[in-house]
Write an enzyme that holds these catalytic residues in place. Sequence first.
Site, mmCIF file in Angstrom:
data_model
loop_
_atom_site.group_PDB
_atom_site.id
_atom_site.type_symbol
_atom_site.label_atom_id
_atom_site.label_comp_id
_atom_site.label_asym_id
_atom_site.label_seq_id
_atom_site.Cartn_x
_atom_site.Cartn_y
_atom_site.Cartn_z
ATOM 1 C CB THR A 63 48.263 44.035 43.615
ATOM 2 O OG1 THR A 63 46.836 43.762 43.419
ATOM 3 C CG2 THR A 63 48.315 44.270 45.559
ATOM 4 C CG ASN B 146 37.073 47.247 41.280
ATOM 5 O OD1 ASN B 146 37.074 48.162 41.507
ATOM 6 N ND2 ASN B 146 37.074 46.097 42.059
ATOM 7 C CB SER C 30 46.188 42.773 36.116
ATOM 8 O OG SER C 30 46.599 43.243 37.254
ATOM 9 N N GLY C 31 47.418 41.890 33.259
ATOM 10 C CA GLY C 31 47.657 41.214 32.159
ATOM 11 C C GLY C 31 46.161 40.361 32.015
ATOM 12 C CG HIS C 32 44.211 38.910 35.654
ATOM 13 N ND1 HIS C 32 42.978 38.553 35.977
ATOM 14 C CD2 HIS C 32 44.946 39.347 36.160
ATOM 15 C CE1 HIS C 32 43.053 39.426 37.218
ATOM 16 N NE2 HIS C 32 44.338 39.828 37.354
ATOM 17 C CD GLN D 54 38.009 45.644 36.148
ATOM 18 O OE1 GLN D 54 37.440 45.409 35.060
ATOM 19 N NE2 GLN D 54 38.412 44.813 37.095
ATOM 20 C CB CYS E 220 39.747 41.415 44.751
ATOM 21 S SG CYS E 220 40.223 41.546 42.915
HETATM 22 N N1 PLP Z 1 42.683 47.660 40.692
HETATM 23 C C1 PLP Z 1 41.532 47.179 40.018
HETATM 24 C C2 PLP Z 1 40.491 48.338 39.545
HETATM 25 C C3 PLP Z 1 41.043 45.855 39.907
HETATM 26 O O1 PLP Z 1 40.088 45.632 39.239
HETATM 27 C C4 PLP Z 1 42.009 44.816 40.282
HETATM 28 C C5 PLP Z 1 41.567 43.393 40.358
HETATM 29 O O2 PLP Z 1 40.673 42.891 39.963
HETATM 30 C C6 PLP Z 1 43.348 45.488 40.856
HETATM 31 C C7 PLP Z 1 43.443 46.819 40.714
HETATM 32 C C8 PLP Z 1 44.175 44.223 41.246
HETATM 33 O O3 PLP Z 1 44.781 43.418 40.292
HETATM 34 P P1 PLP Z 1 45.621 41.957 40.553
HETATM 35 O O4 PLP Z 1 44.790 41.414 41.489
HETATM 36 O O5 PLP Z 1 45.929 41.322 39.256
HETATM 37 O O6 PLP Z 1 46.852 42.655 41.350
#
Ligand code: PLP
Length: 328
Positions: free
Chosen positions: A51, A130, A178-180, A158, A302
Amino acid sequence: MLPYFTDFYGNASSNHTFGKKAKDAIEKSRVQVSSLINCNNKEIIFTSGATESINLGIKGYVEANSDKGNHIITVKTEHKAVLATCEYLESKGYEVTYLDVDKNGLINLEELTNSITNRTLLICVMYVNNEIGVIQPIQEIGKIARENNISFLCDATQAVGKIVVDVEEDNIDMLCFSGHKLSGPKGVGVLYKRNNIILTPLIHGGGQENELRGGTYNTPLIVGLGKASELALSEFKSNTTTLLKKRNELKEYYETNNIGVVNFQEVVTAPHILSITLKDQEAEEFLMLKSKEFVASTGSACNAAIVEISHVLKALKILENKTIRISF
Ligand code: PLP
């Protein structure tokens, strides 16, 4: 990660030996991450997650290049991190084109080309969606951007670690993740920025990350992301095989038991996301009944707090609440 919480806790921006130990670990992580996406380690900016990377990439780019234009092109099925950033910029006077998608969730390259104006600064298209797992034609999008002298930002949250992502082959100028999502820790992420791209920082401060992201480094999380990237690369083949096996088993289970149909079978999708339309049950009701066996979502995790048809399914004109999204 653990020793960087307890033993090597120095501030990576300090010049003393404690600081140096932490800084070395961060630089090692930068190399590990850059190997995964095929870029130079100097082109990696560590952030708090996709994000933030998306916000920095989009807002930072349009602000730094506002003399060249005011128009952004993106897609209706992007993650809210992109859509909300674009909506914010619209409120500040920027113009945004939101491209439609076809029944497989893919954009039309001709429509993309036709949307370009002499005021277009940036194209933002995600790699893997996602919610539905479909893969946009990233190389071709990057090529169109390059031919028109426009920068291309790709949300690859993703995709990285799940499919091959190569910023050179894919003609990508900025890439976020993102790391996770690749088994690393939460709260850390990456913005890859090609070295010719100029950005205005969102967070001003002590000059970290080449003046682009001030604030004391979160060394343990960055170390975790580096290690996760190294493992994602070295275990890529076996991870993909495992994911595809699981996905095929589930597909067969849903289809042979006549519970639902797997969507988007005409196109290539990422190996870790399965979109299923249930035969005769509402999505929430089905997941509730199955909650002891597995957890999954009806929209992207999310926005799971909001129970309404997700913006992605709406863009696909799927208006019945019967679609579930399973990810491994
Ligand atoms: N973009 C995509 C395609 C995502 O799947 C996600 C989170 O699920 C994000 C952005 C945002 O990631 P974060 O919440 O780690 O900032």
